[in-house]
Design a protein around this motif. Structure first.
Motif, PDB file in Angstrom:
ATOM      1  N   GLY A   1       8.335   4.070  52.243  1.00  0.00           N
ATOM      2  CA  GLY A   1       7.170   4.713  52.844  1.00  0.00           C
ATOM      3  C   GLY A   1       5.891   3.918  52.661  1.00  0.00           C
ATOM      4  N   GLY A   2       6.006   2.594  52.617  1.00  0.00           N
ATOM      5  CA  GLY A   2       4.835   1.741  52.447  1.00  0.00           C
ATOM      6  C   GLY A   2       4.336   1.644  51.016  1.00  0.00           C
ATOM      7  N   ILE A   3       5.024   2.291  50.095  1.00  0.00           N
ATOM      8  CA  ILE A   3       4.637   2.264  48.679  1.00  0.00           C
ATOM      9  C   ILE A   3       5.648   1.414  47.912  1.00  0.00           C
ATOM     10  CG2 ILE A   3       4.327   3.666  46.602  1.00  0.00           C
ATOM     11  CD1 ILE A   3       3.634   6.012  48.493  1.00  0.00           C
ATOM     12  N   VAL A   4       5.147   0.486  47.104  1.00  0.00           N
ATOM     13  CA  VAL A   4       6.033  -0.346  46.291  1.00  0.00           C
ATOM     14  C   VAL A   4       6.586   0.515  45.150  1.00  0.00           C
ATOM     15  CG1 VAL A   4       6.218  -2.356  44.782  1.00  0.00           C
ATOM     16  CG2 VAL A   4       4.826  -2.481  46.846  1.00  0.00           C
ATOM     17  N   ARG A   5       7.881   0.773  45.194  1.00  0.00           N
ATOM     18  CA  ARG A   5       8.539   1.572  44.164  1.00  0.00           C
ATOM     19  C   ARG A   5       9.031   0.686  43.016  1.00  0.00           C
ATOM     20  NH1 ARG A   5       8.456   7.141  44.949  1.00  0.00           N
ATOM     21  NH2 ARG A   5      10.379   7.146  43.810  1.00  0.00           N
ATOM     22  N   ILE A   6       9.477  -0.525  43.389  1.00  0.00           N
ATOM     23  CA  ILE A   6       9.958  -1.482  42.396  1.00  0.00           C
ATOM     24  C   ILE A   6       9.276  -2.814  42.675  1.00  0.00           C
ATOM     25  CG2 ILE A   6      11.969  -2.653  41.410  1.00  0.00           C
ATOM     26  CD1 ILE A   6      13.688  -0.374  42.606  1.00  0.00           C
ATOM     27  N   PRO A   7       8.376  -3.253  41.797  1.00  0.00           N
ATOM     28  CA  PRO A   7       7.725  -4.550  42.006  1.00  0.00           C
ATOM     29  C   PRO A   7       8.749  -5.695  41.946  1.00  0.00           C
ATOM     30  CG  PRO A   7       6.562  -3.246  40.356  1.00  0.00           C
ATOM     31  CD  PRO A   7       7.867  -2.549  40.623  1.00  0.00           C
ATOM     32  N   LYS A   8       8.429  -6.797  42.603  1.00  0.00           N
ATOM     33  CA  LYS A   8       9.330  -7.953  42.557  1.00  0.00           C
ATOM     34  C   LYS A   8       9.497  -8.412  41.104  1.00  0.00           C
ATOM     35  CE  LYS A   8       5.823 -11.421  43.582  1.00  0.00           C
ATOM     36  NZ  LYS A   8       5.474 -12.544  44.447  1.00  0.00           N
ATOM     37  N   ASN A   9      10.646  -8.999  40.824  1.00  0.00           N
ATOM     38  CA  ASN A   9      10.999  -9.536  39.504  1.00  0.00           C
ATOM     39  C   ASN A   9      10.974  -8.489  38.389  1.00  0.00           C
ATOM     40  OD1 ASN A   9      11.388 -12.186  40.537  1.00  0.00           O
ATOM     41  ND2 ASN A   9       9.167 -12.396  40.625  1.00  0.00           N
ATOM     42  N   SER A  10      11.377  -7.267  38.704  1.00  0.00           N
ATOM     43  CA  SER A  10      11.386  -6.180  37.712  1.00  0.00           C
ATOM     44  C   SER A  10      12.720  -6.077  36.983  1.00  0.00           C
ATOM     45  CB  SER A  10      11.124  -4.834  38.399  1.00  0.00           C
ATOM     46  OG  SER A  10       9.818  -4.753  38.874  1.00  0.00           O
ATOM     47  N   ILE A  11      12.636  -5.839  35.681  1.00  0.00           N
ATOM     48  CA  ILE A  11      13.797  -5.429  34.905  1.00  0.00           C
ATOM     49  C   ILE A  11      14.033  -3.965  35.260  1.00  0.00           C
ATOM     50  CG2 ILE A  11      14.652  -4.908  32.582  1.00  0.00           C
ATOM     51  CD1 ILE A  11      12.905  -7.296  31.597  1.00  0.00           C
ATOM     52  N   LEU A  12      15.273  -3.615  35.552  1.00  0.00           N
ATOM     53  CA  LEU A  12      15.617  -2.248  35.926  1.00  0.00           C
ATOM     54  C   LEU A  12      16.428  -1.591  34.820  1.00  0.00           C
ATOM     55  CD1 LEU A  12      16.784  -2.955  39.588  1.00  0.00           C
ATOM     56  CD2 LEU A  12      14.482  -2.398  38.784  1.00  0.00           C
ATOM     57  N   ILE A  13      16.162  -0.322  34.588  1.00  0.00           N
ATOM     58  CA  ILE A  13      16.912   0.444  33.594  1.00  0.00           C
ATOM     59  C   ILE A  13      17.511   1.646  34.323  1.00  0.00           C
ATOM     60  CG2 ILE A  13      16.818   1.721  31.424  1.00  0.00           C
ATOM     61  CD1 ILE A  13      14.161   0.083  30.899  1.00  0.00           C
ATOM     62  N   PHE A  14      18.821   1.750  34.290  1.00  0.00           N
ATOM     63  CA  PHE A  14      19.502   2.854  34.944  1.00  0.00           C
ATOM     64  C   PHE A  14      20.346   3.623  33.941  1.00  0.00           C
ATOM     65  CE2 PHE A  14      18.882   0.272  38.776  1.00  0.00           C
ATOM     66  CZ  PHE A  14      18.553   1.241  39.719  1.00  0.00           C
ATOM     67  N   ASP A  15      20.225   4.947  33.975  1.00  0.00           N
ATOM     68  CA  ASP A  15      21.165   5.827  33.296  1.00  0.00           C
ATOM     69  C   ASP A  15      22.077   6.344  34.389  1.00  0.00           C
ATOM     70  OD1 ASP A  15      20.123   5.553  30.754  1.00  0.00           O
ATOM     71  OD2 ASP A  15      18.805   7.276  30.932  1.00  0.00           O
ATOM     72  N   CYS A  16      23.365   6.036  34.290  1.00  0.00           N
ATOM     73  CA  CYS A  16      24.333   6.389  35.330  1.00  0.00           C
ATOM     74  C   CYS A  16      25.470   7.215  34.746  1.00  0.00           C
ATOM     75  CB  CYS A  16      24.932   5.136  35.956  1.00  0.00           C
ATOM     76  SG  CYS A  16      23.755   4.026  36.715  1.00  0.00           S
ATOM     77  N   THR A  17      25.863   8.233  35.474  1.00  0.00           N
ATOM     78  CA  THR A  17      27.070   8.991  35.165  1.00  0.00           C
ATOM     79  C   THR A  17      28.013   8.782  36.332  1.00  0.00           C
ATOM     80  OG1 THR A  17      25.815  10.656  33.945  1.00  0.00           O
ATOM     81  CG2 THR A  17      28.028  11.273  34.661  1.00  0.00           C
ATOM     82  N   PHE A  18      29.181   8.244  36.044  1.00  0.00           N
ATOM     83  CA  PHE A  18      30.182   7.991  37.080  1.00  0.00           C
ATOM     84  C   PHE A  18      30.970   9.277  37.277  1.00  0.00           C
ATOM     85  CE2 PHE A  18      34.652   6.213  37.710  1.00  0.00           C
ATOM     86  CZ  PHE A  18      34.550   6.230  39.085  1.00  0.00           C
ATOM     87  N   LEU A  19      30.754   9.937  38.416  1.00  0.00           N
ATOM     88  CA  LEU A  19      31.373  11.230  38.675  1.00  0.00           C
ATOM     89  C   LEU A  19      32.792  11.107  39.220  1.00  0.00           C
ATOM     90  CD1 LEU A  19      28.231  12.976  40.180  1.00  0.00           C
ATOM     91  CD2 LEU A  19      29.126  13.175  37.841  1.00  0.00           C
ATOM     92  N   CYS A  20      32.994  10.241  40.190  1.00  0.00           N
ATOM     93  CA  CYS A  20      34.360  10.027  40.693  1.00  0.00           C
ATOM     94  C   CYS A  20      34.401   8.837  41.637  1.00  0.00           C
ATOM     95  CB  CYS A  20      34.908  11.275  41.386  1.00  0.00           C
ATOM     96  SG  CYS A  20      34.129  11.676  42.952  1.00  0.00           S
ATOM     97  N   ALA A  21      35.611   8.328  41.802  1.00  0.00           N
ATOM     98  CA  ALA A  21      35.885   7.288  42.786  1.00  0.00           C
ATOM     99  C   ALA A  21      36.478   8.014  43.985  1.00  0.00           C
ATOM    100  CB  ALA A  21      36.866   6.259  42.226  1.00  0.00           C
ATOM    101  N   LEU A  22      35.740   8.064  45.073  1.00  0.00           N
ATOM    102  CA  LEU A  22      36.121   8.884  46.211  1.00  0.00           C
ATOM    103  C   LEU A  22      37.429   8.462  46.834  1.00  0.00           C
ATOM    104  CD1 LEU A  22      32.614   9.243  47.824  1.00  0.00           C
ATOM    105  CD2 LEU A  22      33.797  10.845  46.330  1.00  0.00           C
ATOM    106  N   ASP A  23      37.697   7.174  46.912  1.00  0.00           N
ATOM    107  CA  ASP A  23      38.888   6.692  47.592  1.00  0.00           C
ATOM    108  C   ASP A  23      40.171   7.054  46.850  1.00  0.00           C
ATOM    109  OD1 ASP A  23      37.101   5.685  49.371  1.00  0.00           O
ATOM    110  OD2 ASP A  23      37.258   3.636  48.677  1.00  0.00           O
ATOM    111  N   ARG A  24      40.093   7.392  45.586  1.00  0.00           N
ATOM    112  CA  ARG A  24      41.281   7.764  44.825  1.00  0.00           C
ATOM    113  C   ARG A  24      41.877   9.077  45.318  1.00  0.00           C
ATOM    114  NH1 ARG A  24      42.553   3.987  40.755  1.00  0.00           N
ATOM    115  NH2 ARG A  24      40.655   3.031  40.038  1.00  0.00           N
ATOM    116  N   PHE A  25      41.074   9.851  46.073  1.00  0.00           N
ATOM    117  CA  PHE A  25      41.557  11.145  46.539  1.00  0.00           C
ATOM    118  C   PHE A  25      42.269  11.064  47.870  1.00  0.00           C
ATOM    119  CE2 PHE A  25      37.774  12.294  43.919  1.00  0.00           C
ATOM    120  CZ  PHE A  25      38.505  12.780  42.852  1.00  0.00           C
ATOM    121  N   TYR A  26      42.286   9.878  48.492  1.00  0.00           N
ATOM    122  CA  TYR A  26      42.873   9.768  49.824  1.00  0.00           C
ATOM    123  C   TYR A  26      44.042   8.835  49.816  1.00  0.00           C
ATOM    124  CZ  TYR A  26      38.634  12.099  51.082  1.00  0.00           C
ATOM    125  OH  TYR A  26      37.640  13.013  51.170  1.00  0.00           O
TER     126      TYR A  26
END
Length: 164
Positions: free
Chosen positions: A139-164
């Motif tokens: 939306g025209g707003i810089v959310r992540i400046p260039k050359n940024s270290i990123l920190i993510f907390d992730c919870t892996f809920l499921c692998a979708l393709d395993r169900f098919y």
């Protein structure tokens, strides 16, 4: 907060296309420059954060290993996540997001397969394995400046393709 809705038809298309071997995501084996490595190590040290160094130069903390399966780079995944900058500014979060590995930054392609379904991981991603020298705008707003270290907390809920 941004909500991702995947219509059933699109979800099936993503799943079926991911089953084709030629559409599997690949790791690019990007070389993280020494300055980025040092900046990330300094951040962790300054903030007294104990994390494991991966051979890619990404750091991570397994918060909960999970008990299910490890996702494959040929799958679509469902995750809950929060992304923030080293300043603590949250730039994105979602409690129920669907992604194909092909569309993920390298840091996620490396980090998410380190846990199993139901697992939680914190990723400390150097710029080269994130958005690099490109700023991420929304939306025209810089959310992540260039050359940024990123920190993510992730919870892996499921692998979708395993169900098919």
């Amino acid at each position: 907060m941004r909500t991702t809705i995947v219509p059933l038809g699109l979800g099936i298309l993503l799943i079926s296309s991911c089953l084709k071997k030629e559409n599997c995501a690949t790791l690019e084996n990007k070389i993280v420059p020494a300055q980025e490595q040092q900046d990330l190590a300094n951040y962790l040290s300054t903030n007294n954060i104990q994390a494991t160094l991966h051979s890619s130069n990404l750091y991570y903390q397994v918060l909960e290993q999970g008990t299910g399966v490890v996702p494959s780079l040929c799958e679509s995944i469902e995750v809950a996540y929060e992304g923030k900058l080293t300043s603590g500014t949250i730039f994105d979060s979602n409690k129920d997001a669907f992604f194909s590995f092909n569309g993920l930054i390298e840091g996620w392609k490396i980090g998410i397969p380190l846990i199993k379904t139901g697992g939680r991981i914190r990723l400390f991603i150097p710029p080269t394995l994130g958005y690099g020298s490109t700023a991420f705008e929304e939306g025209g707003i810089v959310r992540i400046p260039k050359n940024s270290i990123l920190i993510f907390d992730c919870t892996f809920l499921c692998a979708l393709d395993r169900f098919y």
